[in-house]
Design an enzyme around this catalytic site. Structure first.
Site, PDB file in Angstrom:
ATOM      1  N   HIS A 157       0.828  -1.205   0.000  1.00  0.00           N
ATOM      2  CA  HIS A 157       0.000   0.000   0.000  1.00  0.00           C
ATOM      3  C   HIS A 157       0.869   1.264   0.000  1.00  0.00           C
ATOM      4  O   HIS A 157       0.387   2.359  -0.319  1.00  0.00           O
ATOM      5  CB  HIS A 157      -0.900   0.009   1.241  1.00  0.00           C
ATOM      6  CG  HIS A 157      -2.289   0.504   0.975  1.00  0.00           C
ATOM      7  ND1 HIS A 157      -2.586   1.416  -0.026  1.00  0.00           N
ATOM      8  CD2 HIS A 157      -3.475   0.230   1.588  1.00  0.00           C
ATOM      9  CE1 HIS A 157      -3.887   1.674  -0.004  1.00  0.00           C
ATOM     10  NE2 HIS A 157      -4.449   0.970   0.956  1.00  0.00           N
ATOM     11  N   ASP A 376      -7.777  -9.591 -18.738  1.00  0.00           N
ATOM     12  CA  ASP A 376      -7.742 -10.792 -19.583  1.00  0.00           C
ATOM     13  C   ASP A 376      -6.291 -11.097 -19.952  1.00  0.00           C
ATOM     14  O   ASP A 376      -5.673 -10.374 -20.727  1.00  0.00           O
ATOM     15  CB  ASP A 376      -8.592 -10.549 -20.838  1.00  0.00           C
ATOM     16  CG  ASP A 376      -8.555 -11.704 -21.823  1.00  0.00           C
ATOM     17  OD1 ASP A 376      -7.963 -12.755 -21.503  1.00  0.00           O
ATOM     18  OD2 ASP A 376      -9.125 -11.558 -22.914  1.00  0.00           O
TER      19      ASP A 376
END
Length: 444
Positions: A157, A376
């Protein structure tokens, strides 16, 4: 046979080309300096990858080579943090794991998701201190015997938020598909604007990771269909907030149900994250890399609750007021000479509010509209994207459903509060508790 996720290999993936010497120091913004030292977790499940034959054996090579190329574009992800000021872009690389899943198929995992089991598909624990002084990114590919793969990713983070994670994944997927033209059309990561507008502060050099308080919690997943979201938006509307967004309506609704489950004394606080890229003056590009988030707060008192038959519209108004206060008194000052002092003032104010409103303090983050269902790698869209259970109390994460219209809410509460929350009939009128995430007919 019992389910088992066994690590069968581990290696380090380095950038495909060395980072030039003049780019070796990736300066933090002060937003990065304030960011918590945890990993952001995400798991993407793909059922339509080959189950056997030569194609399944090509996947690891394709994923590793494309990860290497993507790390060359996002070169800080392969470095190490130095003194909470910058990343030394040493090309040390990212950890890459491969695992074999036995005893269960991917369809069974998605048919009945278990928030605790989902942790097995992540490469590391999300609260490891390595997120601050070790590997900034780790990846795990978990292959199911019957076909399908889970891609688990954890990124520190300190260098990324959900927007940056999305940018990285879309770039990685484009490279994996082998479409040079697609990769060329992707916006390159903006690795300098954030630290230029919000330069790091020497005062935060010595800031070290705060130990986040873990408590006995339970995480639950709830799904809201498009019709239920529309009904919540209509119910939440008022003269002041005539058209609540779906995130406002769901956030306020879960806040209401959580407050009622906690039987709080009437004092409660909500903090909701804000992507500051569009909120500052000047604004930042969506491709800006870093943990570029802030938050607004909304609070209620007992007198507020006593005056309302239905808390939902009032809570949405409180959220609107909190957002307007953030935009007017904080966001407009970001990007100017008062940037750092403004952020410090915001953090100080939020800390004081949390202290006075604990334990009825709730944190909400929206992961909606970041396109994770469009990632994808060459075998189609993911069948499901998920996080996992949490050990941090009163945390809510909103995510898109696969159809892009519905949404999922991951809710973590204390054990006693969750026992009441999950039986709330008002909640169950709008949200389905942990339905199947499998998009097609179930075939064991």
């Amino acid at each position: 046979m019992d389910m088992k996720v066994e690590i069968i290999s581990k290696e380090t993936i380095k950038p495909s080309s060395p980072t030039p010497a003049h780019l070796r120091r990736f300066a933090f913004s002060f937003f990065d300096q304030f960011a918590p030292s945890v990993y952001i977790p995400l798991v993407l499940f793909y059922a339509d990858t080959p189950g056997d034959g030569p194609e399944i054996h090509e996947i690891p090579g394709r994923m590793k080579s494309s990860l290497s190329e993507t790390l060359a574009r996002f070169y800080p992800f392969a470095g190490r943090i130095v003194d909470n000021l910058c990343v030394d872009c040493t090309d040390d690389g990212a950890d890459y794991f491969e695992a074999q899943v036995t005893g269960i198929g991917i369809r069974e995992i998605l048919q009945s998701p278990d928030p605790d089991v989902l942790k097995l598909f992540l490469p590391v624990d999300i609260d490891l201190p390595e997120s601050f002084h070790g590997r900034l990114m780790s990846v795990q590919l978990s292959f199911f015997n019957s076909g399908g793969v889970a891609v688990g990713i954890c990124v520190s983070h300190k260098i990324a938020d959900t927007s940056t994670l999305s940018s990285f994944l879309h770039s990685w997927a484009a490279v994996a598909r082998g479409g040079d033209s697609v990769v060329a059309e992707l916006p390159g990561p903006d690795l300098s604007t954030a630290s230029t507008l919000f330069p790091p502060s020497e005062a935060l050099r010595s800031l070290r990771p705060a130990k986040m308080l873990k408590q006995k919690c339970q995480s639950r997943r709830y799904c809201f269909g498009p019709a239920e979201i529309a009904a919540l938006q209509a119910r939440a509307a008022s003269a002041i907030a005539a058209q609540p967004t779906r995130v406002e309506a769901m956030s306020a609704f879960i806040w209401k149900c959580a407050m009622e489950a906690a039987a709080s004394s009437g004092r409660s606080l909500l903090a909701q994250t804000v992507n500051i890229r569009k909120r500052t003056e000047p604004s930042l590009a969506p491709s800006s890399v870093g943990c570029l988030i802030s938050y607004f707060t909304a609070k209620v008192h007992e007198k507020d609750e006593q005056q309302e038959k239905d808390l939902l519209p009032m809570l949405v108004v409180k959220m609107r007021e909190g957002m307007e206060d953030f935009l007017e008194n904080y966001a407009k000052k970001l990007g100017g000479l008062e940037s750092f002092s403004t952020m410090c003032e915001l953090n100080k104010r939020a800390g004081e509010l949390v202290t006075t409103h604990r334990p009825s303090f709730y944190s909400v983050t929206s992961w909606c509209r970041f396109g994770f269902y469009e990632v994808d790698f060459g075998w189609g869209r993911p069948d499901w994207t998920s996080i996992c259970s949490s050990e941090y109390k009163n945390v809510v994460v909103l995510m898109d459903a696969r159809d892009g219209l519905g949404a999922e809410a991951w809710v973590t509460l204390g054990e006693a509060e969750m026992a009441v929350f999950e039986k709330d009939q008002d909640l169950l009128r709008y949200a389905a508790p942990n339905p199947s995430a499998w998009p097609g007919p179930f075939e064991p």
